[in-house]
Scaffold this motif. Structure first.
Motif, mmCIF file in Angstrom:
data_model
loop_
_atom_site.group_PDB
_atom_site.id
_atom_site.type_symbol
_atom_site.label_atom_id
_atom_site.label_comp_id
_atom_site.label_asym_id
_atom_site.label_seq_id
_atom_site.Cartn_x
_atom_site.Cartn_y
_atom_site.Cartn_z
ATOM 1 N N LEU A 223 0.836 -1.203 0.000
ATOM 2 C CA LEU A 223 0.000 0.000 0.000
ATOM 3 C C LEU A 223 0.869 1.252 0.000
ATOM 4 O O LEU A 223 0.625 2.192 -0.759
ATOM 5 N N PHE A 224 1.916 1.269 0.830
ATOM 6 C CA PHE A 224 2.791 2.432 0.898
ATOM 7 C C PHE A 224 3.560 2.629 -0.404
ATOM 8 O O PHE A 224 3.711 3.744 -0.885
ATOM 9 N N LYS A 225 4.027 1.534 -0.994
ATOM 10 C CA LYS A 225 4.744 1.635 -2.266
ATOM 11 C C LYS A 225 3.837 2.175 -3.365
ATOM 12 O O LYS A 225 4.236 3.031 -4.149
ATOM 13 N N GLU A 226 2.598 1.682 -3.406
ATOM 14 C CA GLU A 226 1.649 2.172 -4.404
ATOM 15 C C GLU A 226 1.355 3.651 -4.193
ATOM 16 O O GLU A 226 1.243 4.417 -5.154
ATOM 17 N N ALA A 227 1.209 4.057 -2.938
ATOM 18 C CA ALA A 227 0.932 5.460 -2.635
ATOM 19 C C ALA A 227 2.092 6.336 -3.093
ATOM 20 O O ALA A 227 1.887 7.389 -3.710
ATOM 21 N N ILE A 228 3.308 5.899 -2.822
ATOM 22 C CA ILE A 228 4.485 6.676 -3.215
ATOM 23 C C ILE A 228 4.610 6.740 -4.736
ATOM 24 O O ILE A 228 4.882 7.799 -5.307
ATOM 25 N N LEU A 229 4.385 5.618 -5.406
ATOM 26 C CA LEU A 229 4.496 5.600 -6.865
ATOM 27 C C LEU A 229 3.394 6.419 -7.542
ATOM 28 O O LEU A 229 3.565 6.868 -8.673
ATOM 29 N N SER A 230 2.285 6.630 -6.850
ATOM 30 C CA SER A 230 1.188 7.402 -7.444
ATOM 31 C C SER A 230 1.362 8.913 -7.264
ATOM 32 O O SER A 230 0.582 9.693 -7.803
ATOM 33 N N ILE A 231 2.362 9.322 -6.509
ATOM 34 C CA ILE A 231 2.619 10.754 -6.330
ATOM 35 C C ILE A 231 3.032 11.327 -7.686
ATOM 36 O O ILE A 231 3.860 10.735 -8.389
ATOM 37 N N PRO A 232 2.490 12.481 -8.085
ATOM 38 C CA PRO A 232 2.940 13.107 -9.332
ATOM 39 C C PRO A 232 4.462 13.295 -9.317
ATOM 40 O O PRO A 232 5.047 13.605 -8.280
ATOM 41 N N GLU A 233 5.093 13.095 -10.471
ATOM 42 C CA GLU A 233 6.553 13.013 -10.550
ATOM 43 C C GLU A 233 7.272 14.224 -9.963
ATOM 44 O O GLU A 233 8.267 14.080 -9.269
ATOM 45 N N ARG A 234 6.763 15.433 -10.209
ATOM 46 C CA ARG A 234 7.472 16.615 -9.721
ATOM 47 C C ARG A 234 7.475 16.695 -8.202
ATOM 48 O O ARG A 234 8.358 17.295 -7.607
ATOM 49 N N TYR A 235 6.493 16.074 -7.562
ATOM 50 C CA TYR A 235 6.468 16.014 -6.100
ATOM 51 C C TYR A 235 7.218 14.779 -5.594
ATOM 52 O O TYR A 235 7.829 14.804 -4.539
ATOM 53 N N ARG A 236 7.123 13.686 -6.337
ATOM 54 C CA ARG A 236 7.732 12.427 -5.917
ATOM 55 C C ARG A 236 9.246 12.552 -5.799
ATOM 56 O O ARG A 236 9.858 12.024 -4.877
ATOM 57 N N ASP A 237 9.884 13.267 -6.727
ATOM 58 C CA ASP A 237 11.339 13.419 -6.679
ATOM 59 C C ASP A 237 11.780 14.052 -5.363
ATOM 60 O O ASP A 237 12.720 13.580 -4.723
ATOM 61 N N VAL A 238 11.097 15.101 -4.967
ATOM 62 C CA VAL A 238 11.431 15.776 -3.714
ATOM 63 C C VAL A 238 11.176 14.833 -2.528
ATOM 64 O O VAL A 238 11.989 14.742 -1.606
ATOM 65 N N PHE A 239 10.082 14.105 -2.582
ATOM 66 C CA PHE A 239 9.733 13.176 -1.506
ATOM 67 C C PHE A 239 10.800 12.093 -1.346
ATOM 68 O O PHE A 239 11.267 11.814 -0.242
#
Length: 180
Positions: A118-134
């Motif tokens: 669930l956590f991996k799916e949530a992280i992968l679903s973050i829009p790319e421009r936000y995911r990189d920072v995360f």
């Protein structure tokens, strides 16, 4: 500037009709309440006393001030409860921090494989421009300044994008929990 704290605690309260709005209630009792909280909760609480008093009045704002029979008693009870909650939360956070420092693998081991997915799916679903920072913050352990330099952003932009990424993850996990 010599700010005197009213000695209201030893004076009779009188008729409430004379002080029928929250503003008057604040002017009359706030300094007294700050002093009482500092005295009751000790040295470590001095900086928080004024914040607790503000929160106390915020909690009373929706209520009709003219209905309050004993304003000092009510203010002290609400403020004491808020102060105890604040101190309790700090103690819990402190215990959690000590536990994680002593055995960081303990929290990871508590998650089930379904939680991990669930956590991996949530992280992968973050829009790319936000995911990189995360990812740079949470997994690579970079500071906001380091992320800003690497991505060509301002520190404020990094903070904003990270908050958006976290909000996205929280919404995603909550949605999954509601579906289950």
């Amino acid at each position: 500037m010599d700010r005197k704290i009213p000695r209201v605690a030893t004076q009779p309260e009188g008729a409430w009709d004379e002080r029928d709005d929250l503003d008057e209630l604040y002017r009359r009792y706030a300094p007294w309440l700050v002093a009482m909280l500092r005295r009751r909760f000790g040295k470590g609480f001095e900086a928080d006393a004024e914040d607790v008093v503000q929160e106390t009045y915020a909690r009373l704002a929706p209520h009709d001030a003219s209905e309050i029979q004993r304003p000092q008693a009510l203010l002290m009870k609400v403020a004491s409860n808020l102060a105890k909650d604040l101190l309790r939360r700090r103690a819990v956070r402190g215990r959690h921090a000590l536990r994680v420092q002593s055995d960081p693998a303990q929290d990871v081991a508590a998650a089930t494989p379904a939680d991990d997915l669930l956590f991996k799916e949530a992280i992968l679903s973050i829009p790319e421009r936000y995911r990189d920072v995360f990812v740079l913050s949470r997994f690579d352990g970079l500071t906001y300044e380091e992320i800003a330099a690497r991505c060509g952003l301002s520190v404020k932009a990094v903070e904003w994008r990270l908050s958006k990424a976290i909000e996205h993850c929280i919404r995603r996990v909550q949605d999954e929990a509601e579906e289950a």
